[in-house]
Design an enzyme around this catalytic site. Sequence first.
Site, short mmCIF file in Angstrom:
data_model
loop_
_atom_site.label_atom_id
_atom_site.label_comp_id
_atom_site.label_asym_id
_atom_site.label_seq_id
_atom_site.Cartn_x
_atom_site.Cartn_y
_atom_site.Cartn_z
N TYR A 163 -45.49 -25.62 -9.66
CA TYR A 163 -45.03 -26.10 -8.06
C TYR A 163 -43.64 -26.56 -8.63
O TYR A 163 -42.66 -26.65 -7.73
CB TYR A 163 -45.96 -27.21 -7.63
CG TYR A 163 -45.74 -27.52 -6.08
CD1 TYR A 163 -45.93 -26.61 -4.99
CD2 TYR A 163 -45.46 -28.67 -5.66
CE1 TYR A 163 -45.54 -26.87 -3.71
CE2 TYR A 163 -44.96 -28.96 -4.29
CZ TYR A 163 -45.09 -28.07 -3.61
OH TYR A 163 -45.03 -28.30 -2.17
N LYS A 170 -40.69 -32.62 -2.87
CA LYS A 170 -41.62 -33.26 -2.17
C LYS A 170 -41.95 -34.65 -2.43
O LYS A 170 -42.24 -35.75 -1.67
CB LYS A 170 -42.99 -32.67 -2.22
CG LYS A 170 -43.32 -31.33 -1.66
CD LYS A 170 -42.90 -31.26 -0.25
CE LYS A 170 -43.52 -30.19 0.64
NZ LYS A 170 -43.12 -30.05 2.04
O1 0WE Z 1 -44.94 -26.20 -0.46
C1 0WE Z 1 -45.61 -25.19 -0.62
C2 0WE Z 1 -44.75 -23.92 -1.02
C3 0WE Z 1 -43.65 -24.04 -0.30
C4 0WE Z 1 -42.66 -22.90 -0.67
C5 0WE Z 1 -43.26 -21.38 -0.78
C6 0WE Z 1 -42.25 -20.24 -1.17
C7 0WE Z 1 -42.65 -18.71 -1.12
C8 0WE Z 1 -41.51 -17.80 -1.03
C9 0WE Z 1 -41.21 -23.05 -1.18
N1 0WE Z 1 -40.48 -22.07 -1.31
C10 0WE Z 1 -41.02 -20.98 -1.44
N2 0WE Z 1 -40.31 -19.79 -1.83
C11 0WE Z 1 -40.25 -18.40 -1.59
O2 0WE Z 1 -39.65 -17.29 -2.12
N3 0WE Z 1 -47.03 -25.09 -0.91
C12 0WE Z 1 -47.66 -26.43 -0.72
C13 0WE Z 1 -47.64 -24.07 -1.34
C14 0WE Z 1 -47.84 -23.79 -2.62
O3 0WE Z 1 -46.84 -23.31 -3.44
C15 0WE Z 1 -47.30 -23.33 -4.36
C16 0WE Z 1 -48.60 -23.98 -4.98
C17 0WE Z 1 -48.86 -24.43 -3.53
C18 0WE Z 1 -50.25 -25.00 -3.12
C19 0WE Z 1 -46.55 -22.87 -5.84
C20 0WE Z 1 -47.01 -23.21 -7.08
C21 0WE Z 1 -48.21 -23.64 -7.25
C22 0WE Z 1 -48.93 -24.13 -6.16
#
Ligand code: 0WE
Length: 263
Positions: A163, A170
């Site tokens: 993450y 966050k």
């Molecule tokens: O906040 C998130 C993900 C937000 C996010 C997702 C992406 C995917 C595509 C931010 N930036 C990008 N950039 C991209 O190019 N989450 C809470 C979902 C999430 O993302 C993870 C998680 C979880 C859960 C990434 C790594 C590990 C766990």
Amino acid sequence: MDHFPLSLKPLAGKKALIVGVANDRSLAWAIAEHLHAAGCELAFTYMGDTLERRVRPLAESVSSKLILPMNAQSDAEMDSVFARVKSEWNGLDFLIHSIAFANREDLEGRFIDTNREGFLLSMDVSAYSLVALSKRAEPLMEGREAAIITLSYIGATRVVQNYNVMGVAKATLEATVRYLANDLGPKKIRVNAISAGPVKTLAAAGIRNFRDMLSKSEEKVPLRENIEQSDVGALAAFLCGPGGKHITGTTMMVDSGAHMMGI
Ligand code: 0WE
């Protein structure tokens, strides 16, 4: 005392701006559906033509007449959105902030490898955007018992593998919620974050091993089931309604109990 006033549309006449719908699996869309069901009028923003094609039909399905382009890194586009909200509604009750971004390469490997550009990009889109939107919402929210809600994740306060920079963004977002809540409290504007457990949305698509993560968490969480988008929608509607009246500056966990477990 009338503790349980009967009202089928408890948020009738209220106006909400929803930022961060990508498709019908988005947490922002679940929130929009719950606010709509409660009688709220909705406005939506989208970024770019691809997302417009996804957002417009969803917005129209809940009779939204305000569907506006907005890049969260553009002050000018934010100004245009709030100018339209002011001219159409002359006020705003709720702001839903459900956007985040980090470069894909920054969501794997070692956090220590994050470069300056990737760090600042993630901070700008994922955290500063809440400050910029709240500043513009403030004059429209005065005297209305308004509420601002953003979306967070446990990676803000615990290390979640991969993450990385999003966790730091966050953490900033959750601290931003507290400082905004302090500034806006005297105007009866409440500011809270909802920290959701993992859900399969577009933001999670393409995250390495996300499916494994979902099935592992389902086995381990106290309630033995993952959350659904509607869990987030229901909490957001609660926070916008009378139950949220004195709740501000918090991060509420909707994660089947995951956050309080050791390891
Ligand atoms: O906040 C998130 C993900 C937000 C996010 C997702 C992406 C995917 C595509 C931010 N930036 C990008 N950039 C991209 O190019 N989450 C809470 C979902 C999430 O993302 C993870 C998680 C979880 C859960 C990434 C790594 C590990 C766990």
